[in-house]
Scaffold this active site. Structure first.
Site, PDB file in Angstrom:
ATOM      1  N   ARG A 285       0.840  -1.214   0.000  1.00  0.00           N
ATOM      2  CA  ARG A 285       0.000   0.000   0.000  1.00  0.00           C
ATOM      3  C   ARG A 285       0.865   1.249   0.000  1.00  0.00           C
ATOM      4  O   ARG A 285       0.459   2.298   0.489  1.00  0.00           O
ATOM      5  CB  ARG A 285      -0.892   0.003   1.224  1.00  0.00           C
ATOM      6  CG  ARG A 285      -0.106  -0.205   2.501  1.00  0.00           C
ATOM      7  CD  ARG A 285      -0.888   0.278   3.630  1.00  0.00           C
ATOM      8  NE  ARG A 285      -0.274  -0.155   4.871  1.00  0.00           N
ATOM      9  CZ  ARG A 285      -0.708   0.228   6.026  1.00  0.00           C
ATOM     10  NH1 ARG A 285      -1.741   1.019   6.103  1.00  0.00           N
ATOM     11  NH2 ARG A 285      -0.126  -0.182   7.118  1.00  0.00           N
TER      12      ARG A 285
ATOM     13  N   ASP B  89      11.251  -6.930   8.121  1.00  0.00           N
ATOM     14  CA  ASP B  89      10.769  -6.014   7.071  1.00  0.00           C
ATOM     15  C   ASP B  89      10.566  -4.606   7.626  1.00  0.00           C
ATOM     16  O   ASP B  89      10.335  -3.674   6.854  1.00  0.00           O
ATOM     17  CB  ASP B  89       9.475  -6.535   6.425  1.00  0.00           C
ATOM     18  CG  ASP B  89       8.397  -6.830   7.446  1.00  0.00           C
ATOM     19  OD1 ASP B  89       8.647  -7.625   8.366  1.00  0.00           O
ATOM     20  OD2 ASP B  89       7.301  -6.250   7.340  1.00  0.00           O
TER      21      ASP B  89
ATOM     22  N   ARG C  92       5.901   9.818   3.379  1.00  0.00           N
ATOM     23  CA  ARG C  92       7.002   9.495   4.288  1.00  0.00           C
ATOM     24  C   ARG C  92       8.330   9.765   3.607  1.00  0.00           C
ATOM     25  O   ARG C  92       8.471   9.566   2.404  1.00  0.00           O
ATOM     26  CB  ARG C  92       6.880   8.014   4.660  1.00  0.00           C
ATOM     27  CG  ARG C  92       8.013   7.481   5.480  1.00  0.00           C
ATOM     28  CD  ARG C  92       7.591   6.222   6.193  1.00  0.00           C
ATOM     29  NE  ARG C  92       7.680   5.054   5.328  1.00  0.00           N
ATOM     30  CZ  ARG C  92       7.306   3.833   5.726  1.00  0.00           C
ATOM     31  NH1 ARG C  92       6.802   3.638   6.916  1.00  0.00           N
ATOM     32  NH2 ARG C  92       7.412   2.820   4.906  1.00  0.00           N
TER      33      ARG C  92
ATOM     34  N   ARG D 214      15.321  -2.530   3.617  1.00  0.00           N
ATOM     35  CA  ARG D 214      15.192  -3.167   4.935  1.00  0.00           C
ATOM     36  C   ARG D 214      15.976  -4.463   4.924  1.00  0.00           C
ATOM     37  O   ARG D 214      16.357  -4.950   3.852  1.00  0.00           O
ATOM     38  CB  ARG D 214      13.717  -3.560   5.190  1.00  0.00           C
ATOM     39  CG  ARG D 214      12.726  -2.512   4.831  1.00  0.00           C
ATOM     40  CD  ARG D 214      11.602  -3.065   3.937  1.00  0.00           C
ATOM     41  NE  ARG D 214      10.856  -1.930   3.378  1.00  0.00           N
ATOM     42  CZ  ARG D 214       9.864  -1.340   3.992  1.00  0.00           C
ATOM     43  NH1 ARG D 214       9.427  -1.811   5.119  1.00  0.00           N
ATOM     44  NH2 ARG D 214       9.283  -0.286   3.461  1.00  0.00           N
TER      45      ARG D 214
HETATM   46  P1  AMP Z   1       3.212  -3.588   8.131  1.00  0.00           P
HETATM   47  O1  AMP Z   1       2.469  -4.335   9.170  1.00  0.00           O
HETATM   48  O2  AMP Z   1       2.691  -2.195   7.900  1.00  0.00           O
HETATM   49  O3  AMP Z   1       4.689  -3.621   8.336  1.00  0.00           O
HETATM   50  O4  AMP Z   1       2.926  -4.339   6.763  1.00  0.00           O
HETATM   51  C1  AMP Z   1       3.257  -5.695   6.538  1.00  0.00           C
HETATM   52  C2  AMP Z   1       2.920  -6.047   5.113  1.00  0.00           C
HETATM   53  O5  AMP Z   1       1.520  -5.957   4.882  1.00  0.00           O
HETATM   54  C3  AMP Z   1       3.565  -5.155   4.064  1.00  0.00           C
HETATM   55  O6  AMP Z   1       3.866  -5.948   2.951  1.00  0.00           O
HETATM   56  C4  AMP Z   1       2.477  -4.173   3.758  1.00  0.00           C
HETATM   57  O7  AMP Z   1       2.616  -3.589   2.484  1.00  0.00           O
HETATM   58  C5  AMP Z   1       1.247  -5.051   3.829  1.00  0.00           C
HETATM   59  N1  AMP Z   1       0.027  -4.288   4.133  1.00  0.00           N
HETATM   60  C6  AMP Z   1      -0.307  -3.737   5.305  1.00  0.00           C
HETATM   61  N2  AMP Z   1      -1.509  -3.119   5.225  1.00  0.00           N
HETATM   62  C7  AMP Z   1      -1.934  -3.273   3.960  1.00  0.00           C
HETATM   63  C8  AMP Z   1      -3.118  -2.865   3.242  1.00  0.00           C
HETATM   64  N3  AMP Z   1      -4.090  -2.174   3.831  1.00  0.00           N
HETATM   65  N4  AMP Z   1      -3.215  -3.216   1.949  1.00  0.00           N
HETATM   66  C9  AMP Z   1      -2.249  -3.924   1.353  1.00  0.00           C
HETATM   67  N5  AMP Z   1      -1.134  -4.347   1.958  1.00  0.00           N
HETATM   68  C10 AMP Z   1      -0.973  -4.029   3.247  1.00  0.00           C
HETATM   69 MG    MG Z   2       6.186  -2.526   7.526  1.00  0.00          MG
END
Ligand code: AMP
Ligand code: MG
Length: 500
Positions: A96, A255, A179, A186
């Site tokens: 996203r 990540d 951002r 990463r």
């Molecule tokens: P995060 O928990 O933000 O570190 O995200 C972990 C993974 O989930 C990453 O690959 C993000 O891009 C994906 N992700 C988190 N929220 C969304 C969303 N609303 N739509 C698509 N991908 C998401």
């Molecule tokens: Mg993340």
């Protein structure tokens, strides 16, 4: 008459987009219906050399919502993998988020600009590619607060409400965050290519990172081992800085571990109020893997995952590669301890180092824990005590549930301070206030600001909190007292949610 509106392209350098196609997917942002500017970080935009002086709110909202892709100069969703809570996921990636390119600011250092919440990408899996307003506000507030505290972090350039609804547990207003990071590479980026056995990509990635002038610790040699050593150093200093301000990241997956050593991903993060090393805020961290006191260990574990991806490039002989990588990893505890102790000494008003300092610091932390004292307030009060032993001493003493530890510790601290080079009490207190913030982004304040915005469309609490957080080390006055105050028992927030 209003200033002429500038609608030119941002003219960013391609940066990461110059790498081969398998590093990312070319994706345009999905337009949003009614973008409205929530926040724009004009000083940061100026430092980045973005010429947006003439742009009004509507123009900025349109630009930072991704509604004018022609001005962004090409956007990509970057591929990465990662260990999430210890489990390897071979493909995560920007689900996203979209990378625009590099701004080369006044300091000559390239910084990546990214839109987060800009729509679906090939990495979205089941997700909607969007972000909710609450998490966007939280990231804006906390990342900028980290910067003001002097801690290495990604920054927030803009926040835009989309005018659209995103569905999480229920309907929520959507938003997009812009951002800024020294680099979005990463540990998980290295893991992505290592899992595919793509040695050529790993070598390109090492070169890319090594050539980039990342602020902070330079990379001594542009090799895999030099890179590992630099990331070890940066992570050691970063996590030490977190521990010194009582920050709990909450989701230290590989990540979310930046090669540049910046704090990144503010999903479930929170600051300690009452000091307890076992504090876990995140609702998804069921086993406390990323609890406050576990953070150095978690960082070290993550660095070992980075080392594994680099082994074949460290030395063609596997045993020798392991030996060299292990030696680099061994530096982590040493560097962390040194950085941590150095910072804690300064928090206690000590400018010199003595062997007994570790014991003194640990005894203070134990006293805060047993006394159930607010972490931030305790250090700030100690600065007052350094200036004036009388009333300040009673005020701080009264914060301890049981003052027995406090009564035992203060004489030890005073004896240790007496062995420092002489300094007027006011000067020592001033030095302590420069490293002990009065104002941190407290969870109850963040949630109050989010509730007002989401519930009533009232952004005044968000703006007021932003202003207070920008000057964390200043003397508290009538205007800022509310932000320096720990939560009352009924205000305390003990759980945070990723909100993705
Ligand atoms: P995060 O928990 O933000 O570190 O995200 C972990 C993974 O989930 C990453 O690959 C993000 O891009 C994906 N992700 C988190 N929220 C969304 C969303 N609303 N739509 C698509 N991908 C998401
Ligand atoms: Mg993340």
């Amino acid at each position: 008459m209003t200033a002429p509106q500038r609608d030119e392209a941002l003219r960013l350098d391609p940066g990461y987009r110059s790498l081969p196609e398998r590093f990312y997917a070319r994706v345009a942002p999905e337009p949003v219906s009614r973008p409205r500017l929530i926040a724009f970080n004009a000083p940061l935009a100026a430092a980045l050399g973005l010429e947006l002086d003439g742009a009004d709110e509507a123009a900025l909202a349109s630009l930072w919502s991704g509604n004018q892709p022609e001005r962004l100069g090409g956007t990509v969703a970057v591929a990465y993998a990662g260990h999430q809570f210890g489990q390897f996921v071979p493909q995560l990636g920007d689900g996203r988020a979209l990378l625009l390119g590099d701004a080369r600011g006044r300091d000559g250092i390239p910084r990546e600009i990214q839109l987060k919440g800009s729509g679906r990408t090939p990495f979205s899996r089941g997700g909607d590619g969007r972000a909710a307003l609450g998490p966007v506000m939280r990231e804006y507030l906390v990342s900028e607060a980290m910067h003001a505290l002097g801690i290495s972090t990604t920054r927030a350039l803009a926040a835009v409400a989309t005018g659209e609804t995103v569905w999480r547990e229920g309907p929520l207003p959507g938003a997009i965050l812009t951002r800024v990071a020294a680099s979005h590479v990463r540990i998980g980026t290295f893991e992505y290519f290592a899992a595919r056995g793509d040695r050529a990509a790993l070598e390109l990635l090492v070169d890319h990172v090594a050539q980039r002038h990342v602020p902070g610790v330079p990379i001594a040699s542009p090799t895999a081992l030099g890179l590992l050593a630099a990331v070890v150093e940066r992570q050691a200093c970063l996590v030490a800085a977190w521990m010194q301000v009582g920050f709990v990241h909450g989701v230290m997956n590989t990540d979310n571990t930046s090669i540049a050593g910046e704090t990144i991903d503010f999903g479930p993060c929170a600051f300690l109020d009452t000091y307890d090393p076992a504090t876990v805020f995140s609702s998804i961290d069921r086993h406390g893997r990323y609890g406050f006191a576990n953070q150095p260990q978690a960082a070290r574990w993550n660095l070992a995952r980075l080392a594994e991806t680099l082994l074949p490039m460290i030395d063609p002989a596997p045993e020798r590669a392991v030996l060299l990588a292990s030696a680099a990893l061994e530096e982590f505890p040493r560097r962390f301890e040194a950085a941590w102790l150095d910072g804690m000494r300064r928090k206690l008003g000590l400018a010199t180092a003595r062997a007994e300092d570790t014991t003194l610091v640990r005894a203070w932390l134990d006293a805060l824990h047993r006394g159930q004292v607010d972490y931030t307030v305790a250090f700030r009060d100690l600065a007052a005590l350094a200036a004036d032993g009388g009333r300040a001493r009673e005020a701080l003493r009264a914060r301890f549930a049981d003052p027995v530890d406090f009564d035992a510790w203060v004489p030890a601290w005073e004896a240790r301070v007496a062995r420092e080079p002489p300094l007027p009490p006011g000067a020592r207190a001033a030095a302590m206030r420069r490293v002990n913030p009065a104002i941190i982004p407290r969870n109850h304040q963040i949630e109050r600001a989010i509730a007002a915005a989401v519930g009533e469309g009232d952004f005044a609490p968000f703006t007021a909190l932003s202003i207070a957080l920008a000057r964390p080390y200043d003397e508290v006055d009538a205007r800022t007292a509310e932000y320096a105050r720990p939560p009352a028992p009924g205000e305390r927030v003990i759980r945070t949610f990723c909100g993705t």
